[in-house]
Write a protein that holds these residues in place. Structure first.
Motif, PDB file in Angstrom:
ATOM      1  N   GLU A 235       0.843  -1.219   0.000  1.00 21.71           N
ATOM      2  CA  GLU A 235       0.000   0.000   0.000  1.00 21.71           C
ATOM      3  C   GLU A 235       0.878   1.269   0.000  1.00 21.71           C
ATOM      4  OE1 GLU A 235       0.640  -1.904   2.505  1.00 21.71           O
ATOM      5  OE2 GLU A 235       1.349  -0.518   4.071  1.00 21.71           O
ATOM      6  N   LYS A 236       2.159   1.086   0.363  1.00 16.75           N
ATOM      7  CA  LYS A 236       3.109   2.202   0.319  1.00 16.75           C
ATOM      8  C   LYS A 236       4.223   1.891  -0.681  1.00 16.75           C
ATOM      9  CE  LYS A 236       1.166   4.852   3.369  1.00 16.75           C
ATOM     10  NZ  LYS A 236       0.539   6.134   2.916  1.00 16.75           N
ATOM     11  N   ARG A 237       3.861   1.057  -1.662  1.00 23.08           N
ATOM     12  CA  ARG A 237       4.820   0.654  -2.707  1.00 23.08           C
ATOM     13  C   ARG A 237       6.141   0.164  -2.086  1.00 23.08           C
ATOM     14  NH1 ARG A 237       0.514   0.853  -4.340  1.00 23.08           N
ATOM     15  NH2 ARG A 237      -0.250   1.758  -6.326  1.00 23.08           N
TER      16      ARG A 237
ATOM     17  N   SER B 119      10.025   1.381  -3.146  1.00 21.25           N
ATOM     18  CA  SER B 119       9.979   2.787  -3.574  1.00 21.25           C
ATOM     19  C   SER B 119      10.953   3.663  -2.783  1.00 21.25           C
ATOM     20  CB  SER B 119       8.566   3.335  -3.436  1.00 21.25           C
ATOM     21  OG  SER B 119       8.157   3.277  -2.078  1.00 21.25           O
TER      22      SER B 119
ATOM     23  N   GLY C 264      16.345   4.545  -2.826  1.00 26.61           N
ATOM     24  CA  GLY C 264      16.908   3.538  -1.921  1.00 26.61           C
ATOM     25  C   GLY C 264      16.550   2.116  -2.335  1.00 26.61           C
TER      26      GLY C 264
ATOM     27  N   ARG D 273       3.339  -4.222  -8.183  1.00 23.34           N
ATOM     28  CA  ARG D 273       3.564  -2.827  -8.610  1.00 23.34           C
ATOM     29  C   ARG D 273       4.969  -2.349  -8.278  1.00 23.34           C
ATOM     30  NH1 ARG D 273      -1.483  -0.152  -8.988  1.00 23.34           N
ATOM     31  NH2 ARG D 273      -0.373   1.678  -9.732  1.00 23.34           N
TER      32      ARG D 273
ATOM     33  N   TRP E 220      21.122  16.548   2.647  1.00 26.07           N
ATOM     34  CA  TRP E 220      19.775  16.366   3.193  1.00 26.07           C
ATOM     35  C   TRP E 220      19.337  17.604   3.977  1.00 26.07           C
ATOM     36  CZ3 TRP E 220      17.238  11.351   3.241  1.00 26.07           C
ATOM     37  CH2 TRP E 220      16.012  11.346   3.869  1.00 26.07           C
TER      38      TRP E 220
ATOM     39  N   GLY F 128      13.211   5.188   0.519  1.00 27.40           N
ATOM     40  CA  GLY F 128      12.904   5.611   1.877  1.00 27.40           C
ATOM     41  C   GLY F 128      11.459   6.074   1.986  1.00 27.40           C
ATOM     42  N   ASP F 129      10.859   5.835   3.163  1.00 29.79           N
ATOM     43  CA  ASP F 129       9.470   6.234   3.402  1.00 29.79           C
ATOM     44  C   ASP F 129       9.444   7.746   3.614  1.00 29.79           C
ATOM     45  OD1 ASP F 129       6.735   4.874   5.346  1.00 29.79           O
ATOM     46  OD2 ASP F 129       6.972   6.872   4.461  1.00 29.79           O
ATOM     47  N   LEU F 130       9.040   8.447   2.575  1.00 30.42           N
ATOM     48  CA  LEU F 130       9.097   9.915   2.613  1.00 30.42           C
ATOM     49  C   LEU F 130       8.165  10.480   3.682  1.00 30.42           C
ATOM     50  CD1 LEU F 130       9.204  10.611  -1.227  1.00 30.42           C
ATOM     51  CD2 LEU F 130      11.088  10.797   0.396  1.00 30.42           C
TER      52      LEU F 130
ATOM     53  N   ILE G  27      19.509  15.338  -3.322  1.00 31.23           N
ATOM     54  CA  ILE G  27      20.458  14.598  -2.478  1.00 31.23           C
ATOM     55  C   ILE G  27      21.130  13.549  -3.358  1.00 31.23           C
ATOM     56  CG2 ILE G  27      19.262  14.891  -0.255  1.00 31.23           C
ATOM     57  CD1 ILE G  27      17.952  12.141  -0.720  1.00 31.23           C
TER      58      ILE G  27
ATOM     59  N   PHE H 169       6.771  16.339  -3.766  1.00 27.53           N
ATOM     60  CA  PHE H 169       6.279  14.966  -3.980  1.00 27.53           C
ATOM     61  C   PHE H 169       5.069  14.680  -3.086  1.00 27.53           C
ATOM     62  CE2 PHE H 169       5.752  10.607  -4.625  1.00 27.53           C
ATOM     63  CZ  PHE H 169       5.567  10.030  -3.373  1.00 27.53           C
TER      64      PHE H 169
END
Ligand SMILES: CC[C@H](C(=O)O)C(=O)SCCNC(=O)CCNC(=O)[C@H](O)C(C)(C)COP(=O)(O)OP(=O)(O)OC[C@H]1O[C@@H](n2cnc3c(N)ncnc32)[C@H](O)[C@@H]1OP(=O)(O)O
Length: 251
Positions: free
Chosen positions: A22-24, A62, A110, A58, A236, A64-66, A138, A248
């Motif tokens: 659900e969070k790729r 994806s 990542g 899918r 960063w 790091g969890d932004l 970055i 994003f």
């Protein structure tokens, strides 16, 4: 729902699955900790290979969890997270067993760093991958840039990193980033790819991968990865990075 799954098949292959479709399959602290557990388990005598993959069709990962990591504002905030995952990816790189990134879908940032640390990369036909960190102002921060430059020709690695674009499976195969493109069930294709390898004794597999691990260690790869994490942490903390992440999150 468990955020990661670890399982072993009858062939002695250990599977680590990022289970956040659900969070790729974005990486948070729990995913990092789970990967460290899987790497440790893979050192057991009966394990012949470690495969890393993602749940669903899918995304492989994806990055790091932004939604979590964008809360890290300064260099001092970001460095512990970057260094933690850089150390885990270093352990993956130097694991005395063969490793596979079973790229069941898109790999970003990542996610590409995790895949690069593996010995083999198998990609689903529809997948794409890209080191997009540069678009977020970055660099790679988990060691993926250092490892890419260690494993691939300098121009290939630098083009991937500085372009920051998403490449198709065919493009990734052409530059040598992918070892194989598959259609259909990832597990079936992965065990077919490892078919001859899993016939060998663990001692033979460990001895062969040791040739690569020794080469990278002699080339001070761990120091280079640590410096990459420091450099990423410095970038960063700059305002432009936070603006890019906000863009994003607003989309
Ligand atoms: C050191 C590592 C480095 C860092 O952390 O700075 C990086 O990894 S930088 C790269 C960070 N990752 C990204 O920029 C990827 C962002 N995600 C995407 O580009 C897309 O989501 C994609 C291509 C992965 C999938 O696109 P798709 O259209 O299939 O899905 P959605 O975009 O609608 O996303 C679905 C759902 O997942 C959430 N999501 C996706 N990626 C992330 C992520 N990296 N962190 C947190 N959440 C992510 C997205 O927000 C949607 O959630 P929802 O609650 O449904 O809105």
């Amino acid at each position: 729902m468990e955020s990661y799954l670890i399982s072993k098949d009858a062939n002695g292959i250990l599977f680590y699955t990022i289970n956040r479709p659900e969070k790729r399959n974005a990486v948070n602290d729990e995913i990092m900790d789970g990967l460290e557990v899987a790497i440790s388990m893979a050192k057991a005598e009966e394990i012949k290979a470690l495969v890393i993959t993602g749940a669903g069709d899918r995304a492989f990962c994806s990055g790091g969890d932004l939604s979590v990591f964008h809360l890290l504002k300064t260099k001092e905030d970001a460095y512990p997270m970057l260094s933690k995952m850089a150390k885990i990816i270093s352990e993956l790189l130097l694991l005395p067993k063969p490793t596979v990134a079973l790229m069941n879908g898109v790999a970003i940032g990542g996610g590409c760093e995790i895949a690069t640390a593996c010995d083999f990369r198998l990609g689903r036909k529809e997948m794409k991958a890209g080191f997009v960190q540069g678009n977020l102002a970055i660099t790679t921060g988990w060691g993926g840039g250092s490892i890419l430059c260690e494993k691939f020709p300098a121009s290939t690695a630098l083009k991937m990193l500085t372009d920051g674009t998403m490449l198709s499976a065919d493009e990734l195969l052409n530059i040598g980033f992918l070892d194989h493109i598959f259609e259909g069930d990832p597990y079936t294709n992965c065990t077919a790819f490892l078919g001859k390898l899993i016939e060998k004794e663990v001692g033979v597999l460990s001895a062969y991968v040791a040739i690569l691990r020794r080469k990278w260690s002699d080339a001070s790869i761990l120091e280079r990865i640590e410096q990459e994490a420091i450099n990423c942490a410095t970038l960063w903390g700059k305002e432009i990075h936070h603006q890019k992440v906000e863009e994003f999150l607003r989309k």
